[in-house]
Motif scaffolding. Structure first.
Motif, PDB file in Angstrom:
ATOM      1  N   TYR A  41      49.315  33.967  47.943  1.00 48.27           N
ATOM      2  CA  TYR A  41      49.764  35.275  47.475  1.00 48.27           C
ATOM      3  C   TYR A  41      51.208  35.497  47.849  1.00 48.27           C
ATOM      4  N   THR A  60      35.394  39.264  45.501  1.00 47.31           N
ATOM      5  CA  THR A  60      36.254  40.291  46.091  1.00 47.31           C
ATOM      6  C   THR A  60      37.227  39.636  47.069  1.00 47.31           C
ATOM      7  N   PHE A  79      41.305  43.316  45.383  1.00 46.87           N
ATOM      8  CA  PHE A  79      41.022  42.581  44.153  1.00 46.87           C
ATOM      9  C   PHE A  79      39.502  42.568  44.018  1.00 46.87           C
ATOM     10  N   LEU A  83      37.981  36.871  40.612  1.00 44.24           N
ATOM     11  CA  LEU A  83      39.130  35.992  40.398  1.00 44.24           C
ATOM     12  C   LEU A  83      38.589  34.583  40.160  1.00 44.24           C
ATOM     13  N   VAL A  89      46.246  37.049  39.481  1.00 43.30           N
ATOM     14  CA  VAL A  89      46.124  38.488  39.250  1.00 43.30           C
ATOM     15  C   VAL A  89      47.088  39.238  40.163  1.00 43.30           C
ATOM     16  N   GLN A  90      47.340  40.494  39.827  1.00 42.87           N
ATOM     17  CA  GLN A  90      48.216  41.339  40.634  1.00 42.87           C
ATOM     18  C   GLN A  90      47.499  42.623  40.997  1.00 42.87           C
ATOM     19  N   ALA A  91      47.866  43.177  42.151  1.00 46.98           N
ATOM     20  CA  ALA A  91      47.333  44.470  42.595  1.00 46.98           C
ATOM     21  C   ALA A  91      48.409  45.202  43.374  1.00 46.98           C
TER      22      ALA A  91
END
Length: 126
Positions: A41, A60, A79, A83, A89-91
């Motif tokens: 990340y 999760t 998240f 996934l 993905v982005q949060a």
């Protein structure tokens, strides 16, 4: 002259590298270590980008943030939609303090002093 400009650019690049800290996983749980293996990340301007290069689809994942300069600061990126392997993905990271539960605006946070680590990672049920 070119050498002076190049030296100046390298100096500025070195100064701008000071940024967030990403803590390694410290758990001894073998299942958990296998679950987070391959996950990576990055953080930029309030957004965490999470990439799953691991062997498992995930259900999760949560990443937490604290600060070197503000002991009361707490941040979390959730998240929860799962996934899959190979997915990115982005949060948004939501920041609060221990004093209250109100969200703190990103502009008031010293982003260079943030420390990020995995809080939770759960495999998806197939």
């Amino acid at each position: 002259m070119k050498k002076i400009v190049l030296a100046f650019l390298l100096l500025m690049g070195g100064l701008s590298v000071q940024a967030q800290t990403y803590q390694p996983v410290t758990s001894k749980n073998k299942t958990y270590l296998e679950t987070v293996k391959g996950l990576s990340y990055t953080y930029k301007n309030g957004i965490i980008t999470l990439k799953n290069n691991g062997k498992y689809n995930l259900g999760t994942v949560s990443i937490i943030a604290s600060s070197k300069t503000d002991a009361d600061l707490f941040g979390i990126a959730l998240f929860e939609d799962g996934l899959e392997k190979g997915q990115t993905v982005q949060a948004t990271v939501y920041f609060t303090t221990g004093k209250d539960n109100h969200e703190i605006p990103l502009k008031t946070i010293d982003q260079n002093s943030l420390i990020f680590s995995f809080d939770k990672a759960v495999r998806a049920v197939n």
